[in-house]
Design an enzyme around this catalytic site. Structure first.
Site, PDB file in Angstrom:
ATOM      1  CB  SER A 129       3.131  -4.809  72.710  1.00 48.29           C
ATOM      2  OG  SER A 129       3.363  -4.440  74.056  1.00 48.29           O
ATOM      3  CE  LYS A 184       5.939  -3.283  70.763  1.00 43.76           C
ATOM      4  NZ  LYS A 184       7.287  -3.229  71.652  1.00 43.76           N
ATOM      5  CG  HIS A 187       3.137   0.299  73.650  1.00 38.42           C
ATOM      6  ND1 HIS A 187       4.208  -0.446  74.221  1.00 38.42           N
ATOM      7  CD2 HIS A 187       2.118  -0.379  74.370  1.00 38.42           C
ATOM      8  CE1 HIS A 187       3.770  -1.181  74.847  1.00 38.42           C
ATOM      9  NE2 HIS A 187       2.428  -1.228  75.023  1.00 38.42           N
ATOM     10  CG  ASN A 188       8.040  -0.204  73.660  1.00 41.76           C
ATOM     11  OD1 ASN A 188       6.966  -0.673  73.341  1.00 41.76           O
ATOM     12  ND2 ASN A 188       9.186  -0.757  73.208  1.00 41.76           N
ATOM     13  CD  GLU A 191       6.825  -1.053  78.297  1.00 37.93           C
ATOM     14  OE1 GLU A 191       6.171  -1.504  77.087  1.00 37.93           O
ATOM     15  OE2 GLU A 191       7.746  -1.873  78.454  1.00 37.93           O
TER      16      GLU A 191
HETATM   17  P1  NBP Z   1      16.553 -10.776  69.535  1.00 42.29           P
HETATM   18  O1  NBP Z   1      16.091  -9.158  69.553  1.00 42.29           O
HETATM   19  O2  NBP Z   1      17.330 -11.299  70.585  1.00 42.29           O
HETATM   20  O3  NBP Z   1      17.113 -11.178  67.977  1.00 42.29           O
HETATM   21  C1  NBP Z   1      17.564 -12.479  67.960  1.00 42.29           C
HETATM   22  C2  NBP Z   1      17.440 -13.042  66.532  1.00 42.29           C
HETATM   23  O4  NBP Z   1      18.097 -12.122  65.635  1.00 42.29           O
HETATM   24  C3  NBP Z   1      17.905 -14.300  66.371  1.00 42.29           C
HETATM   25  O5  NBP Z   1      17.125 -14.881  65.282  1.00 42.29           O
HETATM   26  C4  NBP Z   1      19.409 -14.052  65.784  1.00 42.29           C
HETATM   27  O6  NBP Z   1      19.952 -14.819  64.937  1.00 42.29           O
HETATM   28  C5  NBP Z   1      19.046 -12.909  64.718  1.00 42.29           C
HETATM   29  N1  NBP Z   1      20.121 -12.049  64.464  1.00 42.29           N
HETATM   30  C6  NBP Z   1      20.968 -11.269  65.225  1.00 42.29           C
HETATM   31 BR1  NBP Z   1      20.939 -10.942  67.308  1.00 42.29          BR
HETATM   32  N2  NBP Z   1      21.834 -10.541  64.868  1.00 42.29           N
HETATM   33  C7  NBP Z   1      21.621 -10.816  63.359  1.00 42.29           C
HETATM   34  C8  NBP Z   1      22.232 -10.786  62.199  1.00 42.29           C
HETATM   35  N3  NBP Z   1      23.643 -10.050  62.236  1.00 42.29           N
HETATM   36  N4  NBP Z   1      21.963 -11.138  60.844  1.00 42.29           N
HETATM   37  C9  NBP Z   1      20.788 -12.066  61.125  1.00 42.29           C
HETATM   38  N5  NBP Z   1      20.147 -12.401  62.161  1.00 42.29           N
HETATM   39  C10 NBP Z   1      20.694 -11.947  63.181  1.00 42.29           C
HETATM   40  O7  NBP Z   1      15.176 -11.749  69.730  1.00 42.29           O
HETATM   41  P2  NBP Z   1      13.709 -11.475  70.365  1.00 42.29           P
HETATM   42  O8  NBP Z   1      13.886 -11.132  71.673  1.00 42.29           O
HETATM   43  O9  NBP Z   1      12.883 -12.793  69.940  1.00 42.29           O
HETATM   44  O10 NBP Z   1      13.359 -10.266  69.535  1.00 42.29           O
HETATM   45  C11 NBP Z   1      12.865 -10.091  68.146  1.00 42.29           C
HETATM   46  C12 NBP Z   1      12.472  -8.656  67.831  1.00 42.29           C
HETATM   47  O11 NBP Z   1      11.128  -8.434  68.399  1.00 42.29           O
HETATM   48  C13 NBP Z   1      13.480  -7.549  68.256  1.00 42.29           C
HETATM   49  O12 NBP Z   1      13.421  -6.595  67.247  1.00 42.29           O
HETATM   50  C14 NBP Z   1      12.991  -7.215  69.440  1.00 42.29           C
HETATM   51  O13 NBP Z   1      13.291  -5.777  69.697  1.00 42.29           O
HETATM   52  C15 NBP Z   1      11.501  -7.376  69.318  1.00 42.29           C
HETATM   53  N6  NBP Z   1      10.676  -7.565  70.386  1.00 42.29           N
HETATM   54  C16 NBP Z   1      11.118  -8.263  71.403  1.00 42.29           C
HETATM   55  C17 NBP Z   1      10.323  -8.345  72.715  1.00 42.29           C
HETATM   56  C18 NBP Z   1      10.762  -9.255  73.801  1.00 42.29           C
HETATM   57  O14 NBP Z   1      10.241  -9.244  74.831  1.00 42.29           O
HETATM   58  N7  NBP Z   1      11.966  -9.883  73.591  1.00 42.29           N
HETATM   59  C19 NBP Z   1       9.251  -7.791  72.826  1.00 42.29           C
HETATM   60  C20 NBP Z   1       8.717  -6.958  71.542  1.00 42.29           C
HETATM   61  C21 NBP Z   1       9.378  -6.982  70.554  1.00 42.29           C
HETATM   62  P3  NBP Z   1      20.978 -15.886  65.668  1.00 42.29           P
HETATM   63  O15 NBP Z   1      20.182 -16.959  66.371  1.00 42.29           O
HETATM   64  O16 NBP Z   1      21.709 -16.485  64.333  1.00 42.29           O
HETATM   65  O17 NBP Z   1      22.084 -14.945  66.527  1.00 42.29           O
END
Ligand code: NBP
Length: 495
Positions: A129, A184, A187-188, A191
């Site tokens: 988080s 988690k 937590h959300n 939030e």
């Molecule tokens: P995203 O949630 O936007 O996911 C992007 C990643 O997933 C890229 O590497 C993308 O590959 C890959 N991906 C997707 Br989309 N579809 C795919 C598929 N069918 N097969 C393989 N790879 C695939 O990225 P993020 O925002 O960095 O979050 C990552 C994780 O952390 C998520 O589960 C998210 O819920 C969680 N999270 C995010 C935050 C935040 O603030 N963003 C906070 C806390 C937790 P590609 O580049 O090839 O499309």
């Protein structure tokens, strides 16, 4: 070539930031992304010159790692996680570890943990988080899985986690299989509750004629006070409310559309509450309010069909600001009490063995709900691990007892001014229900159910005795009235 200590799959904001965070703590990190260009852009950009090894084949990624292999998935939750696990399996040996750091559904994590355990592969489902900044500078980390799996990454996680004011890293072993992802999720959910409650207070202030910068000042003052409201969310509310719309003299908040989108975790929180029979009215109100916010066209149409009369605020502004402060304070305690009750119910149902005091400790820094108040929750559960509800903790109970009228007053004035305060109302009614030895609505509905459906009812000792009527063995006695028979006789139901 030096072997990497850990691998990260998924080069979006979270994966990239975690990789940089780990590297800054002297770990060598191998990285991979489905779309190779993102890996390339990363290693040629922010990761240039750092101990970060780019890979473009999963086999190369695994080969680049020291044993046991530790591979962290930071990809979109759902099918992509299953796909990567499937693709990695041929390259892994028993004792290797896969970590899912995305926001996965906890039941998926339980399933994946079981499937991988059967193959001897360790699996951690962890909440991470704090968004992009947290991941880069120090997130709150909530890992669930086998204890021996946690031991493999404990040092890395402790090194990269946020540090609370007392220097403690915001990470701790949460429990088996889905425990980390469940915590988690809640937590959300909490939030969502916090954000909605703050939003309702801000909107009320706006409705009684305050400008955005005036509200920002109030929020900043509340954040400076040494009390429960001092938190990241109040701090960023104060900061963002001051922001001007680019190129104009208007405040940005006055130009932002009233639509709050959401991903899965708020809905999962409410679904779990329904499944586990735990009332969480404030958190549910936050989810429902986001749903209503998204139906902008419906609200625009309805506003033309129906006008709800609302009065003008003509009370003392200074006084209502103080009342709002304490109302928000109490509503927040109520909302956390609901979230914690849900954690405890899930802990029993899924054998998570959650330690509420330690979970509250993890949330003190790094994550979105970080707040001073969490220390009080830890203290409350440390001094009494069997607290029936957070509201019963002496420190909170005494404040709630003497100040709940302020929450009632705030809700009343807000409604009179035409401001919906669904989450605030849920917070007040939760307190009122949970402290009612007799819930009148339940008495009536129990009678109705027996009348139309012969569902039976329990009895209490009398108008002044709310205790349940039990038999000699202490078992609760159940009754049914024969509503259709002359004289409507009552009989005891024996099962
Ligand atoms: P995203 O949630 O936007 O996911 C992007 C990643 O997933 C890229 O590497 C993308 O590959 C890959 N991906 C997707 Br989309 N579809 C795919 C598929 N069918 N097969 C393989 N790879 C695939 O990225 P993020 O925002 O960095 O979050 C990552 C994780 O952390 C998520 O589960 C998210 O819920 C969680 N999270 C995010 C935050 C935040 O603030 N963003 C906070 C806390 C937790 P590609 O580049 O090839 O499309």
């Amino acid at each position: 070539m030096k072997k990497a200590n850990i691998a990260i799959i998924g080069m979006e904001v979270m994966g990239r930031s975690l990789a940089l965070n780990m590297e800054s703590k002297n770990y060598t990190v191998a990285v991979y992304n489905r779309t190779a260009e993102k890996t390339k852009a990363f290693v040629e950009g922010p990761a240039r010159g750092k101990n970060i090894i780019p890979t473009y084949e999963l086999k190369d990624l695994v080969d680049s790692l020291e044993s046991p292999k530790k591979i962290m998935l930071m990809v979109k939750e759902g099918q992509p996680v299953d796909n990567f696990i499937e693709m990695l399996l041929p390259y892994l040996k028993p004792g290797d570890l896969i970590i899912d750091g995305g926001n996965s559904f906890f039941k998926d994590t339980i399933r994946r943990n079981k499937m991988l355990s059967e193959k001897g592969i360790l699996f951690i489902g962890t909440g991470v988080s704090g968004g992009e900044e947290g991941a880069l500078k120090g997130p709150a980390i909530m890992p669930g899985g086998q204890k021996e799996a946690y031991r493999l990454v404990e040092k890395i996680f402790r090194d990269i986690a946020a540090k609370a004011y007392d220097g403690e890293p915001c990470v701790d072993y949460i429990g088996p299989d889905g425990a980390g992802h469940f915590v988690k999720t809640i937590h959300n959910g909490i939030e969502y509750g916090d954000m909605q409650l703050i939003g309702e207070v801000v909107w009320f202030f706006k409705n009684i004629g305050m400008k955005a910068d005036e509200i920002a000042d109030i929020m900043a003052k509340w954040n400076d006070r040494d009390d429960i409201l001092r938190s990241y969310l109040i701090e960023i509310t104060a900061d963002s409310m001051k922001q001007k719309h680019q190129g104009s003299d208007e405040f940005l908040v006055d130009r932002v559309a009233d639509i709050t989108r959401m991903k899965g975790t708020g809905t999962w929180t409410v679904q779990s509450a329904l499944e586990l029979l735990v009332p969480i009215p404030t958190i549910a109100a936050a989810v429902f309010s986001r749903e209503m916010s998204q139906d902008k066209q419906l609200r625009l149409a309805m506003a033309k069909k129906l006008t709800i009369a609302s009065g003008k605020f003509n009370g003392d502004k200074k006084e209502i600001i103080e009342i709002a402060h304490d109302a928000l304070y109490i509503a927040k305690i109520s909302s956390y009490a609901q979230g914690i009750a849900l954690l405890q119910a899930a802990s029993k149902e899924y054998n998570f063995h959650l330690n509420i005091g330690r979970i509250a400790k993890i949330w003190r820094a790094g994550c979105i709900i970080r707040a001073q108040f969490l220390d009080e929750i830890t203290k409350a559960y440390e001094s009494d691990p069997d607290l029936p509800n957070l509201l019963a903790a002496p420190k909170f109970a005494s404040f709630v007892e003497s100040n709940t009228w302020k929450l009632a007053k705030f809700i009343d004035v807000a409604h009179q001014c035409g401001v919906p305060v669904l989450a605030m109302s849920g917070a007040l009614d939760y307190i009122m229900q949970i402290t009612s030895p007799v819930m009148p609505s339940a008495q009536v509905s129990a009678l109705q159910r027996d009348y139309f459906g012969a569902h039976g009812y329990f009895k209490i000792g009398g108008p002044k005795d709310p205790e349940l009527v039990v038999n000699e063995e202490g078992k609760v006695r159940e009754f049914h009235t024969e509503w259709l028979l002359p004289g409507r006789p009552e009989r005891e139901i024996t099962k």
